[in-house]
Motif scaffolding. Structure first.
Motif, short mmCIF file in Angstrom:
data_model
loop_
_atom_site.label_atom_id
_atom_site.label_comp_id
_atom_site.label_asym_id
_atom_site.label_seq_id
_atom_site.Cartn_x
_atom_site.Cartn_y
_atom_site.Cartn_z
N LEU A 139 27.27 -8.10 -27.92
CA LEU A 139 27.58 -7.52 -26.62
C LEU A 139 26.70 -8.07 -25.49
CD1 LEU A 139 29.27 -5.62 -24.98
CD2 LEU A 139 27.73 -3.74 -25.60
N PRO A 140 25.37 -8.21 -25.68
CA PRO A 140 24.56 -8.77 -24.59
C PRO A 140 24.95 -10.19 -24.22
CG PRO A 140 23.19 -8.23 -26.51
CD PRO A 140 24.56 -7.72 -26.79
N ALA A 141 25.38 -10.98 -25.21
CA ALA A 141 25.81 -12.35 -24.92
C ALA A 141 27.09 -12.34 -24.10
CB ALA A 141 26.02 -13.11 -26.22
N LEU A 142 28.05 -11.49 -24.47
CA LEU A 142 29.30 -11.37 -23.72
C LEU A 142 29.03 -10.84 -22.31
CD1 LEU A 142 31.62 -9.85 -26.49
CD2 LEU A 142 31.53 -12.24 -25.70
N LEU A 143 28.13 -9.89 -22.22
CA LEU A 143 27.75 -9.32 -20.92
C LEU A 143 27.14 -10.39 -20.02
CD1 LEU A 143 27.54 -6.61 -19.34
CD2 LEU A 143 25.24 -6.38 -20.28
N TYR A 144 26.25 -11.17 -20.57
CA TYR A 144 25.60 -12.24 -19.81
C TYR A 144 26.62 -13.25 -19.29
CZ TYR A 144 22.47 -16.13 -18.74
OH TYR A 144 21.81 -17.16 -18.10
N LEU A 145 27.52 -13.71 -20.17
CA LEU A 145 28.52 -14.69 -19.77
C LEU A 145 29.46 -14.14 -18.71
CD1 LEU A 145 29.48 -16.30 -23.21
CD2 LEU A 145 28.26 -17.39 -21.32
N GLY A 146 29.88 -12.87 -18.87
CA GLY A 146 30.79 -12.26 -17.90
C GLY A 146 30.16 -12.12 -16.53
N VAL A 147 28.94 -11.61 -16.48
CA VAL A 147 28.27 -11.43 -15.20
C VAL A 147 27.95 -12.78 -14.57
CG1 VAL A 147 26.23 -10.47 -14.06
CG2 VAL A 147 27.32 -9.20 -15.90
N ALA B 132 23.26 -12.13 -13.79
CA ALA B 132 23.44 -12.21 -15.24
C ALA B 132 22.13 -11.91 -15.97
CB ALA B 132 23.96 -13.59 -15.64
N VAL B 133 21.06 -12.49 -15.45
CA VAL B 133 19.74 -12.27 -16.06
C VAL B 133 19.29 -10.82 -15.88
CG1 VAL B 133 17.30 -12.90 -15.96
CG2 VAL B 133 19.06 -14.68 -15.80
N LEU B 134 19.50 -10.28 -14.67
CA LEU B 134 19.05 -8.91 -14.40
C LEU B 134 19.82 -7.90 -15.25
CD1 LEU B 134 18.65 -8.95 -10.49
CD2 LEU B 134 16.86 -9.03 -12.23
N VAL B 135 21.15 -8.04 -15.29
CA VAL B 135 21.97 -7.08 -16.03
C VAL B 135 21.67 -7.17 -17.53
CG1 VAL B 135 24.33 -6.50 -16.71
CG2 VAL B 135 23.81 -6.99 -14.32
N GLU C 280 9.46 -9.86 -18.20
CA GLU C 280 10.36 -10.96 -17.83
C GLU C 280 11.30 -10.54 -16.70
OE1 GLU C 280 12.32 -12.02 -21.42
OE2 GLU C 280 10.51 -12.79 -22.39
N LEU C 281 11.77 -9.30 -16.76
CA LEU C 281 12.69 -8.79 -15.74
C LEU C 281 12.02 -8.71 -14.38
CD1 LEU C 281 15.61 -7.72 -15.53
CD2 LEU C 281 14.69 -5.43 -15.86
N LEU C 282 10.79 -8.25 -14.34
CA LEU C 282 10.05 -8.16 -13.09
C LEU C 282 9.80 -9.54 -12.48
CD1 LEU C 282 7.45 -5.38 -14.00
CD2 LEU C 282 9.36 -5.18 -12.40
N ILE C 283 9.51 -10.50 -13.34
CA ILE C 283 9.27 -11.87 -12.85
C ILE C 283 10.52 -12.43 -12.19
CG2 ILE C 283 8.81 -14.24 -13.57
CD1 ILE C 283 6.96 -13.09 -15.74
N VAL C 284 11.67 -12.26 -12.85
CA VAL C 284 12.93 -12.78 -12.31
C VAL C 284 13.31 -12.07 -11.02
CG1 VAL C 284 15.42 -12.97 -12.74
CG2 VAL C 284 13.80 -13.54 -14.55
N THR C 285 13.07 -10.76 -10.94
CA THR C 285 13.44 -9.97 -9.77
C THR C 285 12.75 -10.47 -8.51
OG1 THR C 285 13.76 -8.01 -11.16
CG2 THR C 285 13.48 -7.64 -8.79
N PHE C 286 11.50 -10.87 -8.62
CA PHE C 286 10.73 -11.28 -7.43
C PHE C 286 10.64 -12.80 -7.27
CE2 PHE C 286 9.15 -7.02 -8.51
CZ PHE C 286 9.37 -6.38 -7.29
N ALA D 105 14.98 -17.62 -4.55
CA ALA D 105 16.24 -18.19 -5.03
C ALA D 105 16.11 -19.65 -5.47
CB ALA D 105 17.31 -18.06 -3.95
N GLY D 106 15.32 -20.42 -4.76
CA GLY D 106 15.18 -21.84 -5.08
C GLY D 106 14.47 -22.11 -6.39
N TRP D 107 13.76 -21.13 -6.87
CA TRP D 107 13.00 -21.29 -8.12
C TRP D 107 13.72 -20.67 -9.32
CZ3 TRP D 107 7.37 -19.58 -6.45
CH2 TRP D 107 6.93 -20.43 -5.43
N LEU D 108 14.88 -20.06 -9.07
CA LEU D 108 15.51 -19.23 -10.09
C LEU D 108 15.80 -19.97 -11.39
CD1 LEU D 108 16.60 -16.46 -10.81
CD2 LEU D 108 18.81 -17.15 -9.85
N VAL D 109 16.39 -21.17 -11.29
CA VAL D 109 16.74 -21.90 -12.51
C VAL D 109 15.49 -22.20 -13.34
CG1 VAL D 109 17.70 -24.05 -13.44
CG2 VAL D 109 18.83 -22.90 -11.53
N ASP D 110 14.44 -22.64 -12.65
CA ASP D 110 13.20 -22.94 -13.36
C ASP D 110 12.60 -21.69 -14.00
OD1 ASP D 110 13.27 -25.62 -12.87
OD2 ASP D 110 11.95 -25.56 -11.14
#
Length: 212
Positions: free
Chosen positions: A26-34, A43-46, A75-81, A84-89
């Motif tokens: 389910l988490p994999a399907l959720l990630y791909l859908g979002v 996708a990462v946050l959800v 990990e979630l807190l790191i991604v949240t803050f 945008a330009g650094w997101l992929v990295d």
């Protein structure tokens, strides 16, 4: 997972169970859908929020749940803050850190004498604790060897990710999913057959020793 159990029946129970669906598929399907409809950040946050919630609610994770939930929250807190330009990295680092985290968690529990595969097996099959063989050093050694397989696998995943950098966003999204639950499922298959073989071999040696 005693000597007379069918490995295929065990695998079916592990891979087709409600817990396996909720924690892996389910988490994999959720990630791909979002990701398809809202992009990488959401996708990462959800999927991250879902991962934390499911870690704390699934009984099958036992005492390991808090460890995974804590790492997931960080990990979630790191991604949240993250700008945008650094997101992929940052997401790449998150996936890399996830592999390192898994290897470290398995290693730490092994060093504490509580290999995670054994904890999961005994949670799912409490009768293992009452098995006479479970009181022997060989029983613990088998589970430590099984844990080492997972440590090596996730260490290799981390190394391959490191060598693949830099990576494009679409490729990263695919790698995140493919190296997630499919790898976990494959390791479960290896775990079951490895432990079953080692248990059978240990029982045969024990019978031979009693006859001599």
């Amino acid at each position: 997972m005693t000597n007379n159990q069918n490995p295929l029946a065990i695998l079916k129970g592990l891979l087709l169970s409600r817990d396996a669906f909720l924690s892996m598929i389910l988490p994999a399907l959720l990630y791909l859908g979002v990701y398809h409809y809202a992009g990488l950040l959401y996708a990462v946050l959800v999927s991250g929020i879902y991962g934390i919630v499911i870690s704390l609610t699934l009984k099958s994770l036992g005492p390991i749940a808090l460890v995974f939930a804590l790492f997931g929250l960080i990990e979630l807190l790191i991604v949240t803050f993250t700008p945008a330009g650094w997101l992929v990295d940052v997401v790449f680092i998150q996936v890399l850190a996830g592999a390192v985290k898994s290897a470290l968690v398995f290693l730490i529990f092994s060093l504490l004498g509580k290999p995670i595969p054994r904890l999961f097996a005994e949670l799912g099959s409490p009768e293992l604790k009452a098995w006479e063989f479970s009181q022997t050093p060989r029983y613990q050694q088998i589970w430590q060897q099984a844990s080492a397989i997972w440590i090596v696998a996730y260490s290799l995943k981390a190394a391959l990710l490191w060598l693949a950098y830099p990576i494009e966003e679409a490729t990263l999204a695919t790698v995140k999913v493919v190296s997630g639950w499919p790898l976990h499922a494959a390791l479960l298959v290896v775990l079951v057959y490895f432990v079953q073989y080692q248990f059978s071999r240990a029982m045969q040696l024990q019978v031979q020793a009693q006859r001599e």
